[in-house]
Design an enzyme around this catalytic site. Structure first.
Site, mmCIF file in Angstrom:
data_model
loop_
_atom_site.group_PDB
_atom_site.id
_atom_site.type_symbol
_atom_site.label_atom_id
_atom_site.label_comp_id
_atom_site.label_asym_id
_atom_site.label_seq_id
_atom_site.Cartn_x
_atom_site.Cartn_y
_atom_site.Cartn_z
ATOM 1 N N TRP A 74 0.885 -1.164 0.000
ATOM 2 C CA TRP A 74 0.000 0.000 0.000
ATOM 3 C C TRP A 74 0.918 1.208 0.000
ATOM 4 C CZ3 TRP A 74 -1.416 4.126 3.325
ATOM 5 C CH2 TRP A 74 -2.643 4.733 3.037
ATOM 6 N N LYS A 482 -18.936 4.145 6.472
ATOM 7 C CA LYS A 482 -19.017 2.877 5.761
ATOM 8 C C LYS A 482 -19.483 3.111 4.320
ATOM 9 C CE LYS A 482 -17.984 0.785 8.317
ATOM 10 N NZ LYS A 482 -16.569 0.897 8.649
#
Length: 602
Positions: A74, A482
């Site tokens: 990442w 979310k």
């Protein structure tokens, strides 16, 4: 962020390395690579993209190499390219290294090494590590000494694994980034997280900051930060291998949403006494004189901290939820009788660990609410409280939020029961009884949810607002997080009363407002109506009997329970809404762009 895997044993290392990377891809999926020692040099394969791209590129490769390292990235330093992918080597490809973290002094080291004639090809900070090992090898050091000198020169946070041509060991070190040792039958693993090798062994050694490790086929040597040989205890993890797979589900996220009844059951097991109407949390720390509580976390864990702070304040315990990255800027000096609670799923979140260490330095009592046994937060806090949710692979946290909120509820009731200045939560008997029934209520909500239909109805709107008060405010913020994490659509969560202080200017008929009314919240109904008069469709997330049911355009119903439980059920509905919207939009649900599961750098 970033996943490390290493393997040494009697059999070929390539297969367990690739399998380990597949298990770790939730930690980073910009690029991936492996390096193995083949007996006549090091073979390195790496590429930008997913682990599947790497796997496809080496499907036909046959090697008997029994030791190697792997990495899934990442990006921090440099974009995700083939060149920037790990493992990195020195120019002679004598040393290969995988690395998680940040080498803060890499520019100075790189400048010195360039002056000595060493060459660099990538944009990463990691590339200084193999070149520094090579530098010390060139000056006559044995491999173990060259690696040790290299580690001594580095500043920052890191987990590192390295292999050196002509040597049959894997060298590793950790400082501020997670690294665990898996102990199997005639084989060893190193990894950023246990799921990487759980298919092969459940025996684990949790390495500590400052540890340097040499792993050989016949044993392991660990030297601590004081250069002393140490023995670290081998522990057995209670996670099962099938917990780290998707099973019958299309995505880890939906699996973890649907396994919340099980994870919640584990969280509350042995911690409730429904016959007496009390909680039974085993805390050794004396909390009778606590005068204030700081609950600190990042992202979803911060929203769980908000949930816990709201409950404590209802019990007349002064509590604040603070974003970990802002802790040193917004708190001042904590009082002598303050309590610090670190909320972190992984126990390795860099900002939260930084805040925990500041609290420890200030001499206040510290508790870690975490999911990972023997994580850094668990070891460094005065006392760990484990949520027992099991491994969570999906980048978007779901089951761990529910378990964190329940654990903080239990801790809040424990504090209020031993603190003379505190009061008990309203309807404690009902709370204990309903917590006992919460896993079944979650299952009921999952089976009856209308979230899939509403996801289709409100797809492709301009923006999505989530509002709530008190406990519902933390659920609104988590619902919005979310939604934006996995749909990439704009979503915001607000305290209901704040809607009219600016955000209402953005409301149109293309702005659905999800109103969390899982307890007595007349003002939220009023605020929802204000948005409705501006054309916004209102979706009530509430029990069927709530007053907002008569106002709302649509409904996501939850069972009627104690407000703590009803709000957590509302959160389940919002998790399903986000998932189904993301599915309709064909998003990479388990691997949302630009995000990784565990953020181990500040």
């Amino acid at each position: 962020m970033c996943g490390i895997i290493a393997h040494i044993g009697e059999d070929s290392a390539l297969s367990p390395l690739i399998t380990g990377l597949e298990k770790l891809e939730y930690r980073g999926y910009d690029s991936a690579g492996v390096a193995v020692k083949n007996g006549s040099g090091l073979d390195v394969w790496k590429c930008s993209g997913r682990v599947s791209d790497l796997k496809n590129s080496i499907d036909d490769v046959e090697t008997k190499a029994n030791l190697g390292i792997g990495h899934t990235r990442w990006s921090t330093h440099g974009p995700p390219t083939d060149t920037n992918a790990h493992p990195h080597t020195d120019v002679s490809e004598r040393v290969a290294v995988v690395h998680n973290g940040i080498v803060e002094n890499y520019e100075r080291i790189k400048e010195i090494l360039i002056g000595e004639g060493y060459e660099f090809t990538s944009d990463t900070d990691t590339e200084v590590i193999p070149n520094l090992v090579s530098y010390y090898l060139d000056r006559g050091n044995e491999p173990v000494a060259a690696f040790q000198h290299t580690i001594e020169d580095l500043e920052g946070s890191y987990a590192i694994a390295a292999v050196i041509d002509g040597n049959d060991s894997i060298y590793a070190a950790r400082q501020g980034s997670p690294l665990v040792l898996g102990v199997g039958d005639d084989e060893y693993y190193l990894a950023s997280d246990v799921p990487a090798f759980l298919d092969h062994t459940d025996e684990v050694v949790y390495l500590e900051d400052g540890d340097m490790v040499e792993v050989m086929t016949d044993g392991v040597t660990i030297v601590d930060e004081n250069d002393q040989l140490v023995q670290r205890e081998i522990e057995q993890v209670d996670w099962q291998p099938d917990e780290t797979g998707k099973g019958q589900y299309d995505h880890f996220m939906i699996k973890e949403i649907h396994t919340q009844p099980t994870s919640l059951q584990k969280t509350i097991e042995g911690r409730l006494d429904p016959d007496e109407g009390t909680t039974d949390l085993d805390v050794d720390m004396d909390l009778s004189d606590i005068d204030s509580v700081h609950l600190v976390g990042c992202g979803t864990s911060y929203h769980a901290a908000l949930f816990g702070a709201s409950l404590l304040n209802r019990c007349d315990v002064s509590a604040r939820a603070i974003r970990a990255s802002e802790y040193d800027l917004n708190t001042g000096t904590p009082s002598e009788n303050a309590l610090f609670i670190a909320v972190t799923q992984s126990g390795e979140t860099a900002d939260t660990l930084g805040a925990l260490r500041r609290a420890n330095d200030a001499g206040v009592d510290t508790i870690a609410v975490t999911n990972v046994v023997q994580s850094t937060a668990a070891r460094e806090a005065d006392e760990p409280l484990y949520i027992r949710a099991g491994p969570e692979i999906g980048v978007a946290a779901t089951k761990t939020f529910s378990s964190q909120a329940v654990m903080l509820t239990l801790l809040g009731q424990h504090i209020s029961s031993v603190n003379a200045d505190a009061s008990r939560v309203d309807n404690l008997d009902q709370l204990v009884s309903d917590l006992q029934e919460l896993p079944d209520a979650v299952e009921q909500t999952l089976q009856t949810s209308d979230a899939a239909r509403l996801a289709k109805k409100y797809l492709d709107n301009d923006s999505y607002f989530f509002i709530g008060r008190g406990l519902g405010c933390s659920v609104a913020k988590e619902g919005a997080l979310k939604f934006k994490e996995i749909t990439y659509e704009h979503a915001e969560g607000f305290a209901s009363g704040e809607l009219k202080h600016g955000p209402l200017a953005l409301v149109t008929e293309e702005t659905p407002v999800f109103a969390i009314c899982a307890d007595d919240c007349e003002k939220t109904v009023t605020n929802a109506k204000e948005a409705q008069t501006r054309g916004a469709p209102i979706v009530a997330v509430s029990p069927p009997s709530h007053a907002i049911a008569d106002t709302a355009d649509e409904h996501l119903y939850v069972p009627e329970m104690h407000p703590v439980c009803s709000n957590l059920l509302a959160n389940v509905q919002l998790q399903l809404l986000s998932y189904h919207c993301a599915t309709e939009l064909d998003r990479a649900i388990d691997k949302p762009r630009n995000l990784a599961k565990s953020v181990t750098v500040e």
